[in-house]
Scaffold this active site. Structure first.
Site, PDB file in Angstrom:
ATOM      1  N   LYS A   1      45.721 -36.354  44.615  1.00  9.78           N
ATOM      2  CA  LYS A   1      46.706 -36.688  45.641  1.00  9.78           C
ATOM      3  C   LYS A   1      46.019 -36.627  47.002  1.00  9.78           C
ATOM      4  O   LYS A   1      45.167 -35.763  47.182  1.00  9.78           O
ATOM      5  CB  LYS A   1      47.872 -35.683  45.585  1.00  9.78           C
TER       6      LYS A   1
ATOM      7  N   LYS B   1      48.272 -27.449  49.617  1.00  9.24           N
ATOM      8  CA  LYS B   1      49.258 -27.752  48.582  1.00  9.24           C
ATOM      9  C   LYS B   1      49.030 -29.139  47.998  1.00  9.24           C
ATOM     10  O   LYS B   1      48.958 -30.121  48.734  1.00  9.24           O
ATOM     11  CB  LYS B   1      50.676 -27.645  49.142  1.00  9.24           C
ATOM     12  N   GLY B   2      48.931 -29.199  46.691  1.00 12.55           N
ATOM     13  CA  GLY B   2      48.771 -30.484  46.004  1.00 12.55           C
ATOM     14  C   GLY B   2      47.338 -30.984  45.966  1.00 12.55           C
ATOM     15  O   GLY B   2      47.029 -31.916  45.249  1.00 12.55           O
TER      16      GLY B   2
ATOM     17  N   ARG C   1      41.273 -28.251  43.532  1.00  9.15           N
ATOM     18  CA  ARG C   1      40.602 -26.982  43.836  1.00  9.15           C
ATOM     19  C   ARG C   1      39.430 -27.204  44.805  1.00  9.15           C
ATOM     20  O   ARG C   1      39.283 -26.508  45.802  1.00  9.15           O
ATOM     21  CB  ARG C   1      40.100 -26.366  42.527  1.00  9.15           C
TER      22      ARG C   1
ATOM     23  N   THR D   1      53.894 -21.355  42.459  1.00  6.31           N
ATOM     24  CA  THR D   1      52.553 -20.790  42.317  1.00  6.31           C
ATOM     25  C   THR D   1      51.771 -20.885  43.626  1.00  6.31           C
ATOM     26  O   THR D   1      50.666 -20.349  43.708  1.00  6.31           O
ATOM     27  CB  THR D   1      51.771 -21.520  41.212  1.00  6.31           C
TER      28      THR D   1
ATOM     29  N   ASN E   1      45.331 -25.686  35.544  1.00  2.56           N
ATOM     30  CA  ASN E   1      46.032 -24.560  34.926  1.00  2.56           C
ATOM     31  C   ASN E   1      47.465 -24.903  34.529  1.00  2.56           C
ATOM     32  O   ASN E   1      48.197 -24.025  34.063  1.00  2.56           O
ATOM     33  CB  ASN E   1      46.035 -23.371  35.894  1.00  2.56           C
TER      34      ASN E   1
ATOM     35  N   ASP F   1      55.844 -32.822  39.950  1.00  3.98           N
ATOM     36  CA  ASP F   1      54.759 -31.969  40.399  1.00  3.98           C
ATOM     37  C   ASP F   1      55.088 -30.579  39.822  1.00  3.98           C
ATOM     38  O   ASP F   1      56.244 -30.309  39.470  1.00  3.98           O
ATOM     39  CB  ASP F   1      54.772 -31.952  41.932  1.00  3.98           C
ATOM     40  N   LEU F   2      54.119 -29.724  39.705  1.00  2.00           N
ATOM     41  CA  LEU F   2      54.387 -28.396  39.123  1.00  2.00           C
ATOM     42  C   LEU F   2      54.527 -27.322  40.204  1.00  2.00           C
ATOM     43  O   LEU F   2      55.603 -26.762  40.410  1.00  2.00           O
ATOM     44  CB  LEU F   2      53.262 -28.032  38.148  1.00  2.00           C
ATOM     45  N   ASP F   3      53.426 -27.092  40.909  1.00  2.00           N
ATOM     46  CA  ASP F   3      53.407 -25.997  41.879  1.00  2.00           C
ATOM     47  C   ASP F   3      54.311 -26.331  43.065  1.00  2.00           C
ATOM     48  O   ASP F   3      54.079 -27.311  43.767  1.00  2.00           O
ATOM     49  CB  ASP F   3      51.975 -25.772  42.389  1.00  2.00           C
TER      50      ASP F   3
ATOM     51  N   GLU G   1      58.195 -33.891  44.477  1.00  2.00           N
ATOM     52  CA  GLU G   1      57.027 -33.275  45.129  1.00  2.00           C
ATOM     53  C   GLU G   1      57.448 -32.325  46.249  1.00  2.00           C
ATOM     54  O   GLU G   1      58.466 -32.545  46.902  1.00  2.00           O
ATOM     55  CB  GLU G   1      56.140 -34.352  45.767  1.00  2.00           C
ATOM     56  N   ASP G   2      56.615 -31.309  46.481  1.00  2.00           N
ATOM     57  CA  ASP G   2      56.865 -30.392  47.604  1.00  2.00           C
ATOM     58  C   ASP G   2      55.807 -30.533  48.693  1.00  2.00           C
ATOM     59  O   ASP G   2      55.919 -29.895  49.737  1.00  2.00           O
ATOM     60  CB  ASP G   2      56.861 -28.932  47.126  1.00  2.00           C
TER      61      ASP G   2
ATOM     62  N   SER H   1      50.514 -32.826  37.923  1.00  2.00           N
ATOM     63  CA  SER H   1      50.011 -31.734  38.754  1.00  2.00           C
ATOM     64  C   SER H   1      48.513 -31.882  38.942  1.00  2.00           C
ATOM     65  O   SER H   1      47.816 -32.327  38.034  1.00  2.00           O
ATOM     66  CB  SER H   1      50.311 -30.389  38.068  1.00  2.00           C
ATOM     67  N   ALA H   2      48.043 -31.473  40.114  1.00  2.00           N
ATOM     68  CA  ALA H   2      46.600 -31.475  40.360  1.00  2.00           C
ATOM     69  C   ALA H   2      45.932 -30.297  39.662  1.00  2.00           C
ATOM     70  O   ALA H   2      44.706 -30.199  39.640  1.00  2.00           O
ATOM     71  CB  ALA H   2      46.341 -31.397  41.860  1.00  2.00           C
ATOM     72  N   SER H   3      46.746 -29.417  39.073  1.00  2.00           N
ATOM     73  CA  SER H   3      46.197 -28.162  38.551  1.00  2.00           C
ATOM     74  C   SER H   3      45.692 -28.253  37.117  1.00  2.00           C
ATOM     75  O   SER H   3      46.426 -28.660  36.210  1.00  2.00           O
ATOM     76  CB  SER H   3      47.274 -27.073  38.631  1.00  2.00           C
TER      77      SER H   3
HETATM   78  P1  B16 Z   1      43.975 -25.524  40.052  1.00  2.00           P
HETATM   79  P2  B16 Z   1      50.410 -29.254  42.123  1.00  2.00           P
HETATM   80  C1  B16 Z   1      48.129 -28.081  42.865  1.00  2.00           C
HETATM   81  O1  B16 Z   1      49.220 -28.156  42.010  1.00  2.00           O
HETATM   82  C2  B16 Z   1      48.342 -26.998  43.897  1.00  2.00           C
HETATM   83  O2  B16 Z   1      49.428 -27.332  44.740  1.00  2.00           O
HETATM   84  C3  B16 Z   1      47.087 -26.867  44.734  1.00  2.00           C
HETATM   85  O3  B16 Z   1      47.258 -25.821  45.675  1.00  2.00           O
HETATM   86  C4  B16 Z   1      45.896 -26.558  43.814  1.00  2.00           C
HETATM   87  O4  B16 Z   1      44.691 -26.475  44.542  1.00  2.00           O
HETATM   88  C5  B16 Z   1      45.794 -27.664  42.766  1.00  2.00           C
HETATM   89  O5  B16 Z   1      47.004 -27.753  42.043  1.00  2.00           O
HETATM   90  C6  B16 Z   1      44.667 -27.411  41.781  1.00  2.00           C
HETATM   91  O6  B16 Z   1      44.997 -26.303  41.000  1.00  2.00           O
HETATM   92  O7  B16 Z   1      42.993 -24.816  40.918  1.00  2.00           O
HETATM   93  O8  B16 Z   1      44.888 -24.598  39.279  1.00  2.00           O
HETATM   94  O9  B16 Z   1      43.323 -26.560  39.147  1.00  2.00           O
HETATM   95  O10 B16 Z   1      51.147 -28.936  43.376  1.00  2.00           O
HETATM   96  O11 B16 Z   1      49.736 -30.619  42.123  1.00  2.00           O
HETATM   97  O12 B16 Z   1      51.207 -28.974  40.877  1.00  2.00           O
HETATM   98 MG    MG Z   2      53.112 -28.991  44.597  1.00  2.00          MG
END
Ligand code: B16
Ligand code: MG
Length: 224
Positions: free
Chosen positions: A147, A45-46, A49, A16, A120, A8-10, A171-172, A116-118
């Site tokens: 997730k 978290k996770g 968006r 972040t 970004n 996982d990233l964040d 994972e966190d 990561s769900a992000s």
């Molecule tokens: P974005 P992870 C997740 O990252 C974040 O924990 C979560 O808070 C965020 O809403 C999600 O990414 C989407 O991110 O808005 O940048 O696309 O923990 O899965 O690395």
């Molecule tokens: Mg995370």
């Protein structure tokens, strides 16, 4: 033998979560009149968006009040502010223990991927100076479910051709640990034990995370 490592990233590679919280808290206050709390942030978290926005609206008793176009516009405002905040990230923002862990896995020659769900994630990885180390990053837009569904972890393991049973994932977030478990992988939870119940190994923070500790826990779980 462990055949691959999925991160996982964040909250695992870098923190972040504080930037997500800052951007969501401001959007919620300014645009929705909702004051979010750290407990609400834990639920975000996770989560994707849009799932995060729905969770905030539910918390504030405003679910169902906005059109899809309005929801997208709100999420865009949050993301624009988040993008500004992550501009400040440098390699110094890698969490404690992570540079050594990545170096040890690289030395082993084992493959790694990011689940990561992000959306970004690639920008964050680049800002952390890991563009050459973490080259396999799942596009969250390519999977059907976020997730706690297993999709992101399954896609990450597929990118590095690592069978689920011999893949270790980090994972966190509780939603993330549930996703790893659903994917049939060995789950390393980083954070509070009560939030991460179900993980195969739980460490309080990344500073306590070493490759030898992970390998020993994986071997113990597969002994006999
Ligand atoms: P974005 P992870 C997740 O990252 C974040 O924990 C979560 O808070 C965020 O809403 C999600 O990414 C989407 O991110 O808005 O940048 O696309 O923990 O899965 O690395
Ligand atoms: Mg995370």
């Amino acid at each position: 033998m462990i055949t691959g490592y999925v991160f996982d990233l964040d909250g695992v590679i870098t923190d972040t979560a504080k930037f997500h919280y800052q951007a969501w808290a401001q959007l919620a206050q300014d645009r929705l009149g909702i004051t979010i709390t750290p407990a609400v942030n834990e639920l975000l978290k996770g989560r994707s968006r849009m799932d995060s926005l729905h969770a905030i609206l539910q918390f504030g008793g405003q679910e169902g009040r906005y059109t899809d176009a309005e929801l997208t516009a709100l999420a865009d405002v949050k993301n624009a502010q988040y993008r500004e905040l992550i501009e400040t990230i440098t390699p110094a923002d890698l969490l404690p223990g992570i540079p050594q862990l990545l170096a040890d896995i690289t030395a082993l020659g084992a493959p790694m991927a990011i689940a990561s769900a992000s959306f970004n994630a690639p920008a964050i990885i680049a800002r952390l100076g890991l563009g050459d180390v973490l080259t396999q990053i799942v596009d969250p837009g390519s999977v059907a479910h976020g997730k706690p569904a297993p999709d992101l972890f399954e896609a990450a393991a597929a990118m590095i051709a690592s069978p689920a049973a011999t893949t270790v994932a980090f994972e966190d977030a509780s939603a993330g640990v549930a996703a790893i478990r659903a994917a049939g992988m060995f789950a390393v939870g980083i954070g509070a034990a009560d939030l991460l119940a179900g993980a195969d190994l739980i460490v309080p923070d990344t500073a306590a995370l070493t490759l030898s500790r992970v390998q020993a826990a994986f071997a113990a779980a597969h002994a006999g």
